[in-house]
Design an enzyme around this catalytic site. Sequence first.
Site, PDB file in Angstrom:
ATOM      1  N   HIS A   1      63.689  37.514  56.112  1.00  0.00           N
ATOM      2  CA  HIS A   1      65.143  36.423  56.742  1.00  0.00           C
ATOM      3  C   HIS A   1      64.774  36.884  58.342  1.00  0.00           C
ATOM      4  O   HIS A   1      65.381  37.297  58.386  1.00  0.00           O
ATOM      5  CB  HIS A   1      66.268  36.563  55.840  1.00  0.00           C
ATOM      6  CG  HIS A   1      67.043  35.721  56.318  1.00  0.00           C
ATOM      7  ND1 HIS A   1      68.347  35.936  56.360  1.00  0.00           N
ATOM      8  CD2 HIS A   1      67.301  35.053  56.202  1.00  0.00           C
ATOM      9  CE1 HIS A   1      69.083  34.862  57.081  1.00  0.00           C
ATOM     10  NE2 HIS A   1      68.730  33.803  56.523  1.00  0.00           N
ATOM     11  N   HIS A   2      65.443  35.801  58.380  1.00  0.00           N
ATOM     12  CA  HIS A   2      64.895  35.456  60.222  1.00  0.00           C
ATOM     13  C   HIS A   2      66.259  34.419  59.684  1.00  0.00           C
ATOM     14  O   HIS A   2      65.976  33.498  60.142  1.00  0.00           O
ATOM     15  CB  HIS A   2      63.470  34.689  61.195  1.00  0.00           C
ATOM     16  CG  HIS A   2      62.317  35.855  60.933  1.00  0.00           C
ATOM     17  ND1 HIS A   2      61.196  35.127  61.417  1.00  0.00           N
ATOM     18  CD2 HIS A   2      62.621  37.188  60.447  1.00  0.00           C
ATOM     19  CE1 HIS A   2      60.915  36.128  61.718  1.00  0.00           C
ATOM     20  NE2 HIS A   2      61.333  37.795  60.747  1.00  0.00           N
ATOM     21  N   GLU A   3      67.790  34.375  60.831  1.00  0.00           N
ATOM     22  CA  GLU A   3      68.860  33.681  61.299  1.00  0.00           C
ATOM     23  C   GLU A   3      68.395  33.667  63.181  1.00  0.00           C
ATOM     24  O   GLU A   3      68.635  34.692  63.322  1.00  0.00           O
ATOM     25  CB  GLU A   3      69.881  34.129  60.778  1.00  0.00           C
ATOM     26  CG  GLU A   3      70.955  33.673  61.293  1.00  0.00           C
ATOM     27  CD  GLU A   3      70.893  31.766  61.500  1.00  0.00           C
ATOM     28  OE1 GLU A   3      70.836  31.399  59.873  1.00  0.00           O
ATOM     29  OE2 GLU A   3      70.391  31.044  62.295  1.00  0.00           O
TER      30      GLU A   3
ATOM     31  N   GLU B   1      68.007  24.494  57.667  1.00  0.00           N
ATOM     32  CA  GLU B   1      68.624  23.602  59.494  1.00  0.00           C
ATOM     33  C   GLU B   1      67.531  23.179  60.327  1.00  0.00           C
ATOM     34  O   GLU B   1      67.970  22.083  61.250  1.00  0.00           O
ATOM     35  CB  GLU B   1      69.405  24.284  59.452  1.00  0.00           C
ATOM     36  CG  GLU B   1      71.177  25.102  59.189  1.00  0.00           C
ATOM     37  CD  GLU B   1      70.692  26.509  58.506  1.00  0.00           C
ATOM     38  OE1 GLU B   1      69.822  26.884  59.218  1.00  0.00           O
ATOM     39  OE2 GLU B   1      70.993  26.518  57.247  1.00  0.00           O
TER      40      GLU B   1
ATOM     41  N   GLU C   1      74.716  26.042  48.094  1.00  0.00           N
ATOM     42  CA  GLU C   1      75.726  26.552  49.134  1.00  0.00           C
ATOM     43  C   GLU C   1      76.439  26.085  49.090  1.00  0.00           C
ATOM     44  O   GLU C   1      77.806  27.161  48.985  1.00  0.00           O
ATOM     45  CB  GLU C   1      74.972  27.120  50.027  1.00  0.00           C
ATOM     46  CG  GLU C   1      74.675  26.429  51.206  1.00  0.00           C
ATOM     47  CD  GLU C   1      73.506  26.450  52.917  1.00  0.00           C
ATOM     48  OE1 GLU C   1      73.588  27.461  53.172  1.00  0.00           O
ATOM     49  OE2 GLU C   1      73.301  25.465  53.723  1.00  0.00           O
TER      50      GLU C   1
ATOM     51  N   ASN D   1      82.943  16.539  56.622  1.00  0.00           N
ATOM     52  CA  ASN D   1      81.727  17.640  56.939  1.00  0.00           C
ATOM     53  C   ASN D   1      81.745  18.380  57.842  1.00  0.00           C
ATOM     54  O   ASN D   1      82.988  17.570  58.819  1.00  0.00           O
ATOM     55  CB  ASN D   1      80.752  16.999  56.413  1.00  0.00           C
ATOM     56  CG  ASN D   1      79.509  17.746  56.169  1.00  0.00           C
ATOM     57  OD1 ASN D   1      78.832  18.946  56.726  1.00  0.00           O
ATOM     58  ND2 ASN D   1      79.414  17.925  54.823  1.00  0.00           N
TER      59      ASN D   1
HETATM   60  C1  NOJ Z   1      72.303  29.127  56.675  1.00  0.00           C
HETATM   61  C2  NOJ Z   1      71.568  28.698  54.982  1.00  0.00           C
HETATM   62  O1  NOJ Z   1      71.155  27.283  54.457  1.00  0.00           O
HETATM   63  C3  NOJ Z   1      71.695  29.143  54.235  1.00  0.00           C
HETATM   64  O2  NOJ Z   1      70.761  29.548  53.517  1.00  0.00           O
HETATM   65  C4  NOJ Z   1      71.419  31.308  54.942  1.00  0.00           C
HETATM   66  O3  NOJ Z   1      71.656  32.409  53.598  1.00  0.00           O
HETATM   67  C5  NOJ Z   1      72.899  30.966  56.122  1.00  0.00           C
HETATM   68  N1  NOJ Z   1      72.322  29.911  57.079  1.00  0.00           N
HETATM   69  C6  NOJ Z   1      72.303  32.521  56.593  1.00  0.00           C
HETATM   70  O4  NOJ Z   1      70.883  32.165  57.083  1.00  0.00           O
HETATM   71 CA    CA Z   2      71.801  25.724  55.466  1.00  0.00          CA
END
Ligand code: NOJ
Ligand code: CA
Length: 712
Positions: free
Chosen positions: A412-414, A483, A507, A192
């Site tokens: 969406h906020h990364e 996360e 994912e 992992n």
């Molecule tokens: C990880 C997230 O779990 C996923 O859903 C997302 O698309 C990506 N990060 C990008 O932010």
């Molecule tokens: Ca994730």
Amino acid sequence: MKKIALIFLSLVWPLFSAAGQELMSPDGNLCLKFSLRNGDTPVYCLSYKGKPVIAESRLGFQLNNSGLHDWFEVAGTSRRTIDETWTPVWGEESSIRNHCNEMAVTLRQTSSDRRMTIRFRLFNDGLGFRYEFPDQDNLTYFVITDELTEFAMAGDHTAWWIPGDYDTQEYDYTKSRLSEIRGLLKGAISDNLSQTIFSDCGVQTSLQMKTDDGLYINLHEAALVDYPAMHLELDDSRLVFKAHLTPDPNGDKAYMQTPCTTPWRTVIVSENAADILSSRITLNLNEPCKIEDTSWIRPCKYVGVWWEMITNKSSWSYTNDLRSVHLDTDDLSLVKPNGTHAANNENVRKHIDFAAEHGFDAVLVEGWNIGWEDWFGNMKEYVFDFVTPYPDFDVQALNDYAHSKGVKLIMHHETSASPRNYERQLDTAYRFMNKYGYDAVKSGYVGNIIPKGNNHYNQWMVNHYLWAVKKAADYRIMVNAHEAVRPTGLCRTWPNLIGNESARGTEYQSFGGSKTFHVTVLPFTRLIGGPMDYTPGIFEQDIEKINPSNHSHVNCTIANQLGIYVAMSSPLQMAADLPETYERFMDAFQFIKDVALDWSESRYLEAEPGEYVTVARKAKGTGEWFVGNVTGEKDHISKISFSFLDSDKEYVATIYADAPDAHYRNNPQAYTIRTVRCNSKSTLVQKAVEGGGFAISFRESTPQDRKLKMLR
Ligand code: NOJ
Ligand code: CA
């Protein structure tokens, strides 16, 4: 006479306390004992019908300058029974009973004259306890360097576990004996992405165990607020777990100021695995809802511009030119496109059309804002600004288009794991959402936390996640954080927290695959704290068909994917596959269209961690029933009674199941759909294959259905 008795009682009380105090669950099956070992060190133990669940285990803390674990005497004890029923805003049932016996033991440390209360709540299905530090002269600000709470196991139980880690929960589970964890940890870690495996022999909560005589024991925590997340460190010579709190960059664990409390430590116990899933201890130990008007919080079924990026078919970024977008020019039209950007006007419109046609509430669009071109491998604090779209994403026009079709876009906020950057911009970002009519955000914290030395689950980050949720409530925004720290039932208090990832989601099926039993373990582990944005609904398991250079395989059948919508309840459910994939399987897709998200009743029909979970749920509002099964490492034959149906009605059940020759790897798209008449006396015998499952929708029958076979 009364006076004499009182004097006598107060004289014997300290002696009695040192010898131990007992608390029974309302049904008398669970017994909690508290005492002072050697007359001064707090300990507890828990038994179920006389069998040990937790053997004598220590309680207390190490502070930076002293100990809070010995030199204690009992200063007082109070008891009460709680029996109340409350109504969640959304969830697995329309009302929840909170019924327990409580004992609060106040301790005084004789060496320092400091006080600490340990509050125990004993339910029919388990124990919750927490430490409380009242307002007092000799304890105001203090630093916890170690929580000494132990959970001593009474045998070498079987456990379903993931490695302790300060930064990720996105592991496949391992099933083993407690005594085997040490040997297996190395392997579990190496396959992992961990950055900060913390110690020798540690695992995460929620931890599910089973004793050799069939008792199920689950350890977790509830109401994690202003405190670091708890891991469990196993002393495998004694089979004793000890709390291991996530440290800050200095190695300290928690900064406290009286009056204050810790989160609840929970031990759910049952002879029947299904009861672990129906336990509401975690929610009951959280505070009631703090949002006055909850009318704007609504369950949400969504599709997304997402799987195509996760499979690497297309990109989040509009350009491959690093830094070009926001540093080299203000005129975004001069930026060179890479030709693979997914969040473009045409593609988003296509998804809005698909959502509208099939009755979805929303479309998630990731990769809409500048910053992605700069991000990967970049540890800079400032990457994203959350308000500047790429040139091919017309935020106004797309929201208008979606709204005209009765669909919302999901923001969406990364954050690029840069919480300070996010906090500085959060009001601006939420205002931007209000302006364009977004009412939900998926946030994410991928990467090492910036500033360096912090991690995802320390006290500072735990506070950050909740702060973002509370602030979102001010703007009437629902949050789905990926996360972030594992949930601990806070969605009761803040029901705008409609989802979290905080575990290995779908994912990973595109990053090499997950174990076939994964979704039969998650309900016993990750979901104990709250719903998961698992993002099910993958119908094309051969990822090469989407992106020839991605050789991953989705390790489950289509029927399994359908079963997840009921087996893993969430007010936020995605249909994660591409619209063009669904077009090929419209008959199976019908179940995803039909299934409800919010329930008035849930019945856990059968469950065994790692093997199968079968749940029946009644939709809030419509009263329609649905059943979902997910099956793990080996085939399973369910024999389920439909006794949950109204006894005076006849129904038609549509059963979506694995075809006899289905196989998660070689034949995952083989399913059957059949309709039968049925009533509350009917029994279904249904097989699911490894990594398979089934799903059933019910409707009341009409005279036209008479030709259908009756299920007896
Ligand atoms: C990880 C997230 O779990 C996923 O859903 C997302 O698309 C990506 N990060 C990008 O932010
Ligand atoms: Ca994730």
